[in-house]
Design a protein around this motif. Structure first.
Motif: not given
Length: 182
Positions: A164-177
Motif C-alpha cells: 500500500v502506497v500512501e500519498v499526501e494529496k491526489a496531486a502526488a499520484l503521478a509521482d507514485a504511479l
C-alpha cells in the motif's frame, strides 16, 4: 516494515506487508474503471492519460468482457450515490460488479491496481463496502493518506501481502504511479 520513497519532491509512504514483493510493476494495455462511481475517476484519467501518457482505456462501468487483451486493471474506488444513480446502479449491484470484475481479472492473469483518491470525504459506509469488496483482489493500492487513517487498506492488503502506497494529496499520484508502469 516501512520504506520511504521520494519522487520529484513528493514523499510517499510505502508500507509493505510482511512478505510483500518490493518490486510491483504493471504493464499496458490497461483498463481504468470505477467501483462506486465517484467522480474521482475523472481526476485519475487526467493523471494517467494526460500527465503520464499511459493511454489506458476508460470504462467507468467495466465488466469481465472488457478485460480482453488487458494486462492491468486500474480500479478507482469511492462511492457516490449520485454517480451510482446516474449509472443505474445501487451499492449492492456495484459491489457485486466490482467483485466479479476483480475476480475475472485475477483468473485471467490481469494485475489489479487499486486507487483511492477521495481522501477522508470518500470513506463512508458505502465506500468502505466497495473497498472491502475489491481490495482483497488487488496486487497493490495507492491511496491518499487522509483516506487511510484507519489503515483499512493496509489491513486488507496484509492478507494478500500486497503493498500500500500512501500519498499526501491526489496531486502526488503521478509521482507514485510513474515508476509502477513498464
Amino acid at each position: 516494515m516501512i520504506r520511504r520513497a521520494v519522487a520529484v519532491g513528493v514523499i510517499a509512504r510505502v508500507v509493505w506487508a510482511a512478505g510483500a514483493s518490493a518490486q510491483v510493476t504493471f504493464e499496458r494495455p490497461g483498463l481504468l474503471t470505477s467501483v462506486g462511481q465517484s467522480s474521482d475517476i475523472a481526476i485519475v484519467k487526467v493523471i494517467v492519460n494526460t500527465q503520464l501518457k499511459l493511454d489506458l482505456a476508460v470504462k467507468p462501468v467495466a465488466t469481465a468482457a472488457d478485460l480482453a487483451g488487458v494486462k492491468t486493471l486500474v480500479v478507482v474506488v469511492g462511492a457516490s450515490t449520485k454517480g451510482l444513480g446516474a449509472a443505474g446502479l445501487d451499492a449492492e449491484k456495484e459491489a457485486a460488479r466490482g467483485v466479479a470484475l476483480v475476480n475475472a481479472a485475477r483468473s485471467q492473469g490481469v494485475k489489479v491496481l487499486l486507487l483511492h483518491t477521495g481522501g477522508e470525504s470518500r470513506r463512508g459506509k458505502t465506500s468502505n463496502d466497495m473497498v472491502e469488496a475489491v481490495m482483497p483482489g488487488a496486487d497493490m493500492a495507492v491511496v491518499v493518506a487522509a483516506g487511510n487513517k484507519d489503515k483499512l487498506f493496509n489491513t486488507i492488503a496484509a492478507k494478500r501481502n500486497a503493498p500500500v502506497v500512501e500519498v499526501e494529496k491526489a496531486a502526488a499520484l503521478a509521482d507514485a504511479l510513474r515508476p509502477l508502469f513498464k
